[in-house]
Every structure is written in structure tokens, then in C-alpha cells.
Design a protein around this motif. Sequence first.
Motif, short mmCIF file in Angstrom:
data_model
loop_
_atom_site.label_atom_id
_atom_site.label_comp_id
_atom_site.label_asym_id
_atom_site.label_seq_id
_atom_site.Cartn_x
_atom_site.Cartn_y
_atom_site.Cartn_z
N PHE A 1 0.81 -1.23 0.00
CA PHE A 1 0.00 0.00 0.00
C PHE A 1 0.84 1.27 0.00
N ILE A 2 0.22 2.32 -0.52
CA ILE A 2 0.71 3.68 -0.34
C ILE A 2 -0.38 4.37 0.49
N TRP A 3 0.01 5.02 1.58
CA TRP A 3 -0.92 5.54 2.58
C TRP A 3 -1.06 7.05 2.49
N PHE A 4 -2.32 7.51 2.59
CA PHE A 4 -2.63 8.93 2.53
C PHE A 4 -3.60 9.31 3.64
N ILE A 5 -3.48 10.53 4.13
CA ILE A 5 -4.46 11.10 5.05
C ILE A 5 -5.32 12.06 4.24
N THR A 6 -6.63 11.92 4.37
CA THR A 6 -7.57 12.80 3.67
C THR A 6 -8.50 13.45 4.68
N ASP A 7 -9.34 14.36 4.21
CA ASP A 7 -10.31 15.00 5.09
C ASP A 7 -11.39 14.02 5.57
N ILE A 8 -11.55 12.91 4.88
CA ILE A 8 -12.59 11.96 5.28
C ILE A 8 -12.05 10.68 5.91
N GLY A 9 -10.74 10.51 5.92
CA GLY A 9 -10.16 9.33 6.56
C GLY A 9 -8.81 8.98 6.01
N ILE A 10 -8.39 7.77 6.31
CA ILE A 10 -7.10 7.24 5.88
C ILE A 10 -7.33 6.38 4.64
N VAL A 11 -6.49 6.58 3.64
CA VAL A 11 -6.59 5.81 2.40
C VAL A 11 -5.36 4.91 2.26
N ALA A 12 -5.62 3.63 1.99
CA ALA A 12 -4.57 2.66 1.68
C ALA A 12 -4.72 2.30 0.20
#
Length: 80
Positions: free
Chosen positions: A23-34
Motif C-alpha cells: 500500500f501507499i498511505w494517505f491522510i484525507t479529510d474523510i479518513g485514511i486511504v490505503a
Amino acid sequence: MDLTCDLIIDFLKEDPIGETDHFIWFITDIGIVALFKREENFETYSSNVEIEANKIALDITKEEKEYLKIKERQLFLFYS
């Protein structure tokens, strides 16, 4: 495409918070994205996501998990 998908796509243009084997992990305004790195068996990704989150100090065990496919990209969205 709905607003949630548009928002996620915009955040995938930002710098990730980390990277693990699958995975590549991101923080967004609606949650964590994997974001899935490759096309592999869904069960492989699903069984590894919590283990790999721990490797980059993320605790996603109490979060809701949703699978999404947006513009040929596969990902899990974790949110409360």
C-alpha cells in the motif's frame, strides 16, 4: 463520479504519509486511504492491510473499512 471519489482523487496527488509492501498511505479529510500498489488477489490486500498499517504506526482497528475502485485505482478507505 461522486464528491467522495473526487475528494479522494485530489488527495492522492498529495505526498503520502507512508509506504508499505502492498500500500501507499494517505491522510484525507474523510479518513485514511490505503492505495493498492499492484493488481493482486483482493484477499491478499484485505488480510495485510492492518498489519501494514501498524508498520507505519497507524491504528485502524476501530475504523470502518470500505473498499473502493476509483478510475482503475483500488483502495481501502478507513473512517470513523
